[in-house]
Motif scaffolding. Structure first.
Motif, PDB file in Angstrom:
ATOM      1  N   ILE A   1      35.528  47.264  37.908  1.00  6.71           N
ATOM      2  CA  ILE A   1      35.397  46.101  37.024  1.00  6.71           C
ATOM      3  C   ILE A   1      36.654  45.917  36.164  1.00  6.71           C
ATOM      4  O   ILE A   1      36.886  44.841  35.617  1.00  6.71           O
ATOM      5  CB  ILE A   1      34.131  46.207  36.149  1.00  6.71           C
ATOM      6  N   LEU A   2      37.468  46.970  36.082  1.00 13.21           N
ATOM      7  CA  LEU A   2      38.708  46.902  35.294  1.00 13.21           C
ATOM      8  C   LEU A   2      39.867  47.416  36.137  1.00 13.21           C
ATOM      9  O   LEU A   2      39.768  48.483  36.759  1.00 13.21           O
ATOM     10  CB  LEU A   2      38.556  47.778  34.041  1.00 13.21           C
TER      11      LEU A   2
ATOM     12  N   ILE B   1      33.795  42.118  30.496  1.00 16.19           N
ATOM     13  CA  ILE B   1      33.061  43.117  31.289  1.00 16.19           C
ATOM     14  C   ILE B   1      31.554  42.934  31.106  1.00 16.19           C
ATOM     15  O   ILE B   1      30.789  42.995  32.068  1.00 16.19           O
ATOM     16  CB  ILE B   1      33.534  44.545  30.909  1.00 16.19           C
ATOM     17  N   GLN B   2      31.126  42.663  29.862  1.00 15.06           N
ATOM     18  CA  GLN B   2      29.681  42.452  29.620  1.00 15.06           C
ATOM     19  C   GLN B   2      29.181  41.163  30.267  1.00 15.06           C
ATOM     20  O   GLN B   2      27.986  41.006  30.470  1.00 15.06           O
ATOM     21  CB  GLN B   2      29.381  42.489  28.114  1.00 15.06           C
ATOM     22  N   ARG B   3      30.104  40.248  30.601  1.00 14.91           N
ATOM     23  CA  ARG B   3      29.737  39.041  31.359  1.00 14.91           C
ATOM     24  C   ARG B   3      29.789  39.294  32.875  1.00 14.91           C
ATOM     25  O   ARG B   3      29.647  38.345  33.661  1.00 14.91           O
ATOM     26  CB  ARG B   3      30.699  37.903  31.016  1.00 14.91           C
TER      27      ARG B   3
ATOM     28  N   TYR C   1      43.161  53.916  35.681  1.00 19.31           N
ATOM     29  CA  TYR C   1      42.954  52.676  36.448  1.00 19.31           C
ATOM     30  C   TYR C   1      42.932  53.016  37.945  1.00 19.31           C
ATOM     31  O   TYR C   1      43.738  53.820  38.412  1.00 19.31           O
ATOM     32  CB  TYR C   1      44.102  51.697  36.236  1.00 19.31           C
ATOM     33  N   ARG C   2      42.028  52.345  38.678  1.00 19.72           N
ATOM     34  CA  ARG C   2      41.977  52.561  40.124  1.00 19.72           C
ATOM     35  C   ARG C   2      41.971  51.235  40.890  1.00 19.72           C
ATOM     36  O   ARG C   2      41.650  51.204  42.083  1.00 19.72           O
ATOM     37  CB  ARG C   2      40.736  53.389  40.499  1.00 19.72           C
ATOM     38  N   LEU C   3      42.299  50.145  40.201  1.00 21.44           N
ATOM     39  CA  LEU C   3      42.462  48.831  40.845  1.00 21.44           C
ATOM     40  C   LEU C   3      43.817  48.288  40.419  1.00 21.44           C
ATOM     41  O   LEU C   3      44.111  48.209  39.220  1.00 21.44           O
ATOM     42  CB  LEU C   3      41.336  47.886  40.390  1.00 21.44           C
TER      43      LEU C   3
ATOM     44  N   GLN D   1      33.203  51.972  36.207  1.00 26.88           N
ATOM     45  CA  GLN D   1      32.133  51.006  36.499  1.00 26.88           C
ATOM     46  C   GLN D   1      32.601  50.074  37.628  1.00 26.88           C
ATOM     47  O   GLN D   1      33.755  49.641  37.623  1.00 26.88           O
ATOM     48  CB  GLN D   1      31.899  50.201  35.230  1.00 26.88           C
ATOM     49  N   THR D   2      31.720  49.797  38.580  1.00 25.18           N
ATOM     50  CA  THR D   2      32.100  48.908  39.681  1.00 25.18           C
ATOM     51  C   THR D   2      31.083  47.770  39.797  1.00 25.18           C
ATOM     52  O   THR D   2      29.983  47.839  39.245  1.00 25.18           O
ATOM     53  CB  THR D   2      32.117  49.667  41.036  1.00 25.18           C
TER      54      THR D   2
END
Ligand code: NAP
Length: 281
Positions: A14-15, A219-221, A40-42, A2-3
Protein backbone atom coordinates in the motif's frame (compact mmCIF):
# COMPACT_ATOMS: atom_id res chain seq x y z
CA UNK A 1 4.01 -4.30 4.94
CA UNK A 2 0.28 -3.79 4.53
CA UNK A 3 -0.88 -4.89 1.07
CA UNK A 4 -4.02 -4.63 -1.06
CA UNK A 5 -5.27 -7.43 -3.28
CA UNK A 6 -5.62 -6.49 -6.96
CA UNK A 7 -8.39 -7.81 -9.23
CA UNK A 8 -6.16 -10.71 -10.33
CA UNK A 9 -5.34 -11.68 -6.71
CA UNK A 10 -1.82 -10.18 -6.79
CA UNK A 11 -0.83 -8.51 -3.50
CA UNK A 12 0.51 -4.96 -3.88
CA UNK A 13 2.16 -2.96 -1.05
CA UNK A 14 0.00 0.00 0.00
CA UNK A 15 3.07 2.24 0.37
CA UNK A 16 5.96 2.54 -2.06
CA UNK A 17 8.64 4.90 -3.30
CA UNK A 18 8.32 7.09 -6.43
CA UNK A 19 11.29 8.34 -8.44
CA UNK A 20 9.79 10.94 -10.81
CA UNK A 21 12.09 13.93 -11.40
CA UNK A 22 15.12 12.25 -9.81
CA UNK A 23 17.18 12.91 -12.91
CA UNK A 24 20.60 12.66 -11.27
CA UNK A 25 21.18 8.91 -11.63
CA UNK A 26 23.56 8.60 -8.68
CA UNK A 27 21.03 10.39 -6.50
CA UNK A 28 18.28 8.11 -7.80
CA UNK A 29 20.28 4.96 -7.02
CA UNK A 30 21.15 6.25 -3.54
CA UNK A 31 17.55 7.29 -2.81
CA UNK A 32 16.18 3.89 -3.84
CA UNK A 33 18.83 2.17 -1.70
CA UNK A 34 17.84 4.36 1.27
CA UNK A 35 14.17 3.54 0.65
CA UNK A 36 14.84 -0.21 0.48
CA UNK A 37 16.90 -0.03 3.69
CA UNK A 38 14.03 1.86 5.36
CA UNK A 39 11.66 -0.99 4.45
CA UNK A 40 9.96 0.11 1.23
CA UNK A 41 9.24 -2.85 -1.05
CA UNK A 42 7.44 -1.08 -3.93
CA UNK A 43 9.37 1.12 -6.36
CA UNK A 44 7.52 3.20 -8.98
CA UNK A 45 9.41 4.37 -12.07
CA UNK A 46 8.65 4.91 -15.78
CA UNK A 47 10.57 4.82 -19.04
CA UNK A 48 9.81 8.55 -19.30
CA UNK A 49 11.65 9.22 -16.02
CA UNK A 50 14.86 7.95 -17.68
CA UNK A 51 16.08 6.43 -14.42
CA UNK A 52 15.02 2.78 -14.71
CA UNK A 53 18.67 1.69 -14.87
CA UNK A 54 19.49 3.50 -11.60
CA UNK A 55 16.48 1.77 -9.99
CA UNK A 56 17.72 -1.59 -11.29
CA UNK A 57 21.24 -0.91 -9.99
CA UNK A 58 19.91 -0.02 -6.54
CA UNK A 59 17.75 -3.14 -6.35
CA UNK A 60 20.68 -5.35 -7.39
CA UNK A 61 23.05 -3.67 -4.93
CA UNK A 62 20.53 -3.91 -2.07
CA UNK A 63 20.89 -7.69 -2.07
CA UNK A 64 17.16 -8.03 -1.37
CA UNK A 65 15.69 -11.00 -3.31
CA UNK A 66 13.92 -9.80 -6.47
CA UNK A 67 10.65 -11.49 -5.51
CA UNK A 68 10.44 -9.40 -2.32
CA UNK A 69 10.33 -6.14 -4.30
CA UNK A 70 7.30 -4.95 -6.29
CA UNK A 71 8.52 -3.06 -9.38
CA UNK A 72 6.23 -0.80 -11.40
CA UNK A 73 7.21 0.90 -14.64
CA UNK A 74 5.22 2.63 -17.39
CA UNK A 75 4.88 2.63 -21.15
CA UNK A 76 5.24 6.06 -22.77
CA UNK A 77 2.88 7.42 -25.48
CA UNK A 78 5.38 7.17 -28.35
CA UNK A 79 5.94 3.49 -27.49
CA UNK A 80 2.25 2.58 -27.72
CA UNK A 81 1.05 0.07 -30.33
CA UNK A 82 1.14 -3.73 -30.37
CA UNK A 83 4.70 -4.31 -31.68
CA UNK A 84 6.27 -1.26 -30.08
CA UNK A 85 4.99 -2.30 -26.66
CA UNK A 86 6.99 -5.55 -26.74
CA UNK A 87 10.13 -3.57 -27.66
CA UNK A 88 9.59 -0.95 -24.95
CA UNK A 89 8.87 -3.69 -22.41
CA UNK A 90 12.17 -5.47 -23.22
CA UNK A 91 14.06 -2.18 -22.94
CA UNK A 92 12.54 -1.53 -19.50
CA UNK A 93 13.37 -5.08 -18.35
CA UNK A 94 16.99 -4.62 -19.45
CA UNK A 95 17.26 -1.27 -17.67
CA UNK A 96 15.71 -2.67 -14.52
CA UNK A 97 17.87 -5.82 -14.78
CA UNK A 98 14.98 -8.16 -14.18
CA UNK A 99 13.13 -10.78 -16.20
CA UNK A 100 9.62 -9.82 -15.13
CA UNK A 101 7.63 -6.80 -13.95
CA UNK A 102 5.16 -6.71 -11.10
CA UNK A 103 3.08 -3.94 -12.66
CA UNK A 104 3.23 -2.33 -16.11
CA UNK A 105 1.10 0.77 -16.67
CA UNK A 106 0.05 2.62 -19.82
CA UNK A 107 1.39 6.02 -18.71
CA UNK A 108 -1.15 8.26 -20.49
CA UNK A 109 -4.54 7.64 -22.15
CA UNK A 110 -3.04 8.59 -25.52
CA UNK A 111 -1.64 6.86 -28.61
CA UNK A 112 -2.50 3.30 -29.70
CA UNK A 113 -3.53 2.14 -26.26
CA UNK A 114 -5.63 -0.77 -27.58
CA UNK A 115 -2.63 -2.25 -29.43
CA UNK A 116 -0.55 -1.87 -26.28
CA UNK A 117 -3.26 -3.38 -24.13
CA UNK A 118 -3.35 -6.55 -26.30
CA UNK A 119 0.46 -6.89 -26.05
CA UNK A 120 0.34 -6.33 -22.30
CA UNK A 121 -2.36 -8.97 -21.86
CA UNK A 122 -0.16 -11.45 -23.74
CA UNK A 123 2.84 -10.60 -21.52
CA UNK A 124 0.57 -11.00 -18.50
CA UNK A 125 -0.59 -14.43 -19.70
CA UNK A 126 3.05 -15.47 -20.25
CA UNK A 127 3.77 -14.38 -16.65
CA UNK A 128 6.26 -11.73 -17.80
CA UNK A 129 4.11 -9.12 -16.01
CA UNK A 130 2.17 -9.98 -12.86
CA UNK A 131 -0.42 -7.21 -13.25
CA UNK A 132 -1.24 -4.64 -15.94
CA UNK A 133 -2.85 -1.27 -15.49
CA UNK A 134 -3.16 2.32 -16.60
CA UNK A 135 -2.39 5.83 -15.42
CA UNK A 136 -4.17 9.15 -15.84
CA UNK A 137 -7.29 7.50 -17.28
CA UNK A 138 -10.43 9.47 -16.49
CA UNK A 139 -13.58 7.37 -15.99
CA UNK A 140 -14.75 7.67 -19.63
CA UNK A 141 -11.35 6.51 -21.01
CA UNK A 142 -11.24 3.68 -18.48
CA UNK A 143 -14.74 2.48 -19.36
CA UNK A 144 -13.86 2.61 -23.08
CA UNK A 145 -10.85 0.36 -22.42
CA UNK A 146 -12.81 -2.06 -20.23
CA UNK A 147 -15.82 -2.52 -22.50
CA UNK A 148 -13.93 -2.53 -25.79
CA UNK A 149 -11.06 -4.79 -24.72
CA UNK A 150 -13.01 -6.94 -22.28
CA UNK A 151 -10.09 -6.78 -19.80
CA UNK A 152 -10.13 -4.47 -16.78
CA UNK A 153 -6.87 -2.85 -15.60
CA UNK A 154 -5.70 -3.88 -12.13
CA UNK A 155 -4.67 -0.32 -11.22
CA UNK A 156 -5.29 3.27 -12.31
CA UNK A 157 -2.55 5.62 -11.07
CA UNK A 158 -3.94 9.16 -10.89
CA UNK A 159 -3.34 12.44 -9.11
CA UNK A 160 -4.84 12.18 -5.60
CA UNK A 161 -3.95 14.60 -2.80
CA UNK A 162 -5.79 16.73 -0.21
CA UNK A 163 -6.54 19.40 -2.85
CA UNK A 164 -7.66 16.92 -5.53
CA UNK A 165 -9.26 14.09 -3.56
CA UNK A 166 -10.94 12.17 -6.41
CA UNK A 167 -13.66 10.80 -4.12
CA UNK A 168 -16.15 10.15 -6.97
CA UNK A 169 -13.45 8.70 -9.21
CA UNK A 170 -12.32 6.32 -6.48
CA UNK A 171 -15.92 5.14 -6.06
CA UNK A 172 -16.18 4.59 -9.82
CA UNK A 173 -12.88 2.67 -9.87
CA UNK A 174 -13.93 0.50 -6.93
CA UNK A 175 -17.27 -0.24 -8.63
CA UNK A 176 -15.25 -1.49 -11.59
CA UNK A 177 -12.77 -3.44 -9.46
CA UNK A 178 -9.81 -1.21 -10.38
CA UNK A 179 -7.38 -0.24 -7.59
CA UNK A 180 -6.69 3.49 -7.23
CA UNK A 181 -3.11 4.63 -6.73
CA UNK A 182 -2.11 8.20 -5.89
CA UNK A 183 0.59 10.17 -7.67
CA UNK A 184 1.69 13.50 -6.18
CA UNK A 185 0.16 12.64 -2.78
CA UNK A 186 1.87 15.83 -1.55
CA UNK A 187 0.86 17.80 -4.68
CA UNK A 188 4.67 18.08 -5.09
CA UNK A 189 4.52 20.72 -2.34
CA UNK A 190 2.18 23.02 -4.32
CA UNK A 191 -0.35 25.30 -2.66
CA UNK A 192 2.00 25.40 0.34
CA UNK A 193 0.73 21.98 1.40
CA UNK A 194 3.45 21.32 3.98
CA UNK A 195 2.38 24.52 5.83
CA UNK A 196 -1.36 23.89 5.64
CA UNK A 197 -2.81 24.87 9.03
CA UNK A 198 -5.43 22.13 9.18
CA UNK A 199 -2.93 19.39 8.32
CA UNK A 200 -0.41 20.78 10.84
CA UNK A 201 -3.03 20.87 13.59
CA UNK A 202 -4.14 17.30 12.88
CA UNK A 203 -0.50 16.17 12.87
CA UNK A 204 0.13 17.78 16.26
CA UNK A 205 -2.56 15.59 17.84
CA UNK A 206 -0.74 12.42 16.81
CA UNK A 207 2.86 13.73 16.99
CA UNK A 208 3.14 13.33 13.21
CA UNK A 209 4.21 15.57 10.29
CA UNK A 210 1.96 16.92 7.53
CA UNK A 211 3.49 14.38 5.13
CA UNK A 212 2.66 11.52 7.50
CA UNK A 213 -0.93 12.78 7.99
CA UNK A 214 -1.46 12.91 4.20
CA UNK A 215 -0.08 9.42 3.63
CA UNK A 216 -2.11 8.02 6.53
CA UNK A 217 -5.30 9.69 5.22
CA UNK A 218 -4.77 8.07 1.81
CA UNK A 219 -3.86 4.66 3.25
CA UNK A 220 -7.03 4.71 5.40
CA UNK A 221 -8.95 5.40 2.15
CA UNK A 222 -7.33 2.24 0.66
CA UNK A 223 -5.38 4.36 -1.83
CA UNK A 224 -1.89 3.10 -2.71
CA UNK A 225 0.76 5.81 -2.18
CA UNK A 226 4.25 6.29 -3.67
CA UNK A 227 5.77 9.43 -2.10
CA UNK A 228 8.99 10.73 -3.66
CA UNK A 229 11.93 12.22 -1.79
CA UNK A 230 15.68 12.49 -2.23
CA UNK A 231 16.12 13.45 1.44
CA UNK A 232 17.03 10.44 3.63
CA UNK A 233 15.19 11.75 6.74
CA UNK A 234 12.03 12.32 4.69
CA UNK A 235 12.28 8.91 3.02
CA UNK A 236 12.33 7.35 6.51
CA UNK A 237 9.61 9.70 7.82
CA UNK A 238 7.28 8.86 4.94
CA UNK A 239 7.53 5.15 5.75
CA UNK A 240 6.72 5.69 9.43
CA UNK A 241 2.93 5.82 9.07
CA UNK A 242 1.73 2.49 10.41
CA UNK A 243 1.76 3.27 14.15
CA UNK A 244 -1.21 5.66 14.29
CA UNK A 245 -4.73 5.94 12.94
CA UNK A 246 -6.59 9.13 12.02
CA UNK A 247 -10.00 9.43 13.68
CA UNK A 248 -13.15 9.52 11.56
CA UNK A 249 -13.58 13.22 12.37
CA UNK A 250 -10.01 14.03 11.23
CA UNK A 251 -10.61 12.05 8.01
CA UNK A 252 -13.77 14.12 7.46
CA UNK A 253 -12.02 17.40 8.26
CA UNK A 254 -9.42 16.79 5.53
CA UNK A 255 -12.27 16.45 3.01
CA UNK A 256 -12.84 20.21 3.39
CA UNK A 257 -9.53 20.87 1.57
CA UNK A 258 -10.83 19.37 -1.69
CA UNK A 259 -10.84 21.83 -4.62
CA UNK A 260 -11.98 19.02 -6.98
CA UNK A 261 -9.37 20.19 -9.44
CA UNK A 262 -5.86 19.21 -10.49
CA UNK A 263 -2.85 20.98 -9.00
CA UNK A 264 -1.08 20.37 -12.31
CA UNK A 265 -2.96 20.20 -15.61
CA UNK A 266 -5.96 18.77 -17.33
CA UNK A 267 -5.35 15.63 -19.36
CA UNK A 268 -8.35 16.54 -21.55
CA UNK A 269 -6.77 19.80 -22.72
CA UNK A 270 -5.94 19.40 -26.47
CA UNK A 271 -2.75 21.47 -26.15
CA UNK A 272 -1.61 19.20 -23.32
CA UNK A 273 -2.39 16.06 -25.35
CA UNK A 274 -0.36 17.48 -28.24
CA UNK A 275 2.52 18.51 -26.00
CA UNK A 276 2.73 15.21 -24.08
CA UNK A 277 2.51 13.23 -27.32
CA UNK A 278 5.53 15.08 -28.72
CA UNK A 279 7.95 13.77 -26.05
CA UNK A 280 10.12 10.85 -27.04
CA UNK A 281 12.37 9.06 -24.54
P1 NAP B 1 5.07 14.11 -4.37
O1 NAP B 1 5.45 12.78 -3.83
O2 NAP B 1 3.71 14.64 -4.16
O3 NAP B 1 6.06 15.24 -3.80
C1 NAP B 1 7.46 15.15 -3.85
C2 NAP B 1 7.98 16.44 -3.20
O4 NAP B 1 7.68 16.45 -1.80
C3 NAP B 1 9.47 16.59 -3.32
O5 NAP B 1 9.73 17.97 -3.54
C4 NAP B 1 10.00 16.18 -1.95
O6 NAP B 1 11.19 16.86 -1.64
C5 NAP B 1 8.87 16.62 -1.06
N1 NAP B 1 8.76 15.78 0.16
C6 NAP B 1 8.70 14.44 0.21
N2 NAP B 1 8.55 14.01 1.46
C7 NAP B 1 8.50 15.10 2.25
C8 NAP B 1 8.36 15.31 3.64
N3 NAP B 1 8.23 14.27 4.48
N4 NAP B 1 8.37 16.59 4.11
C9 NAP B 1 8.51 17.64 3.27
N5 NAP B 1 8.66 17.50 1.93
C10 NAP B 1 8.64 16.25 1.42
O7 NAP B 1 5.38 14.21 -5.94
P2 NAP B 1 5.64 13.23 -7.16
O8 NAP B 1 7.06 12.78 -7.17
O9 NAP B 1 5.13 13.90 -8.39
O10 NAP B 1 4.67 11.98 -6.92
C11 NAP B 1 5.09 10.77 -6.33
C12 NAP B 1 5.36 9.69 -7.37
O11 NAP B 1 4.18 9.47 -8.16
C13 NAP B 1 6.42 10.05 -8.42
O12 NAP B 1 7.73 10.01 -7.93
C14 NAP B 1 6.10 9.05 -9.50
O13 NAP B 1 6.62 7.77 -9.16
C15 NAP B 1 4.58 9.07 -9.48
N6 NAP B 1 4.01 10.03 -10.47
C16 NAP B 1 3.30 9.51 -11.51
C17 NAP B 1 2.73 10.33 -12.46
C18 NAP B 1 1.95 9.73 -13.59
O14 NAP B 1 1.61 10.44 -14.55
N7 NAP B 1 1.63 8.46 -13.52
C19 NAP B 1 2.88 11.73 -12.36
C20 NAP B 1 3.60 12.24 -11.28
C21 NAP B 1 4.15 11.37 -10.34
P3 NAP B 1 12.66 16.18 -1.66
O15 NAP B 1 12.70 15.18 -2.75
O16 NAP B 1 13.55 17.38 -1.92
O17 NAP B 1 12.87 15.60 -0.30
Amino acid sequence: MQTLTLNNNIEMPILGFGVYQITDLEECEQSVLTALEAGYRLIDTASAYQNEKAVGDAIRKSGIPREEIFITTKLWIQDTGYEKTFQAFEKSLNNLQTDYLDLYLIHQPMGDIFGSWRAMQELNQKKKIRAIGVSNFQPDRLMDLIVNSGFAPAVNQIEVNPFHQQIDTQEFLEDNNVQVQSWASFAEGRNDIFHNELLISIGEKYGKSVAQVILRWLIQRDVIVIPKSVTPERIIENFDVFDFELSASDMMAIMKLDTRDSQFFNHNNPDMVKSLSSYKF
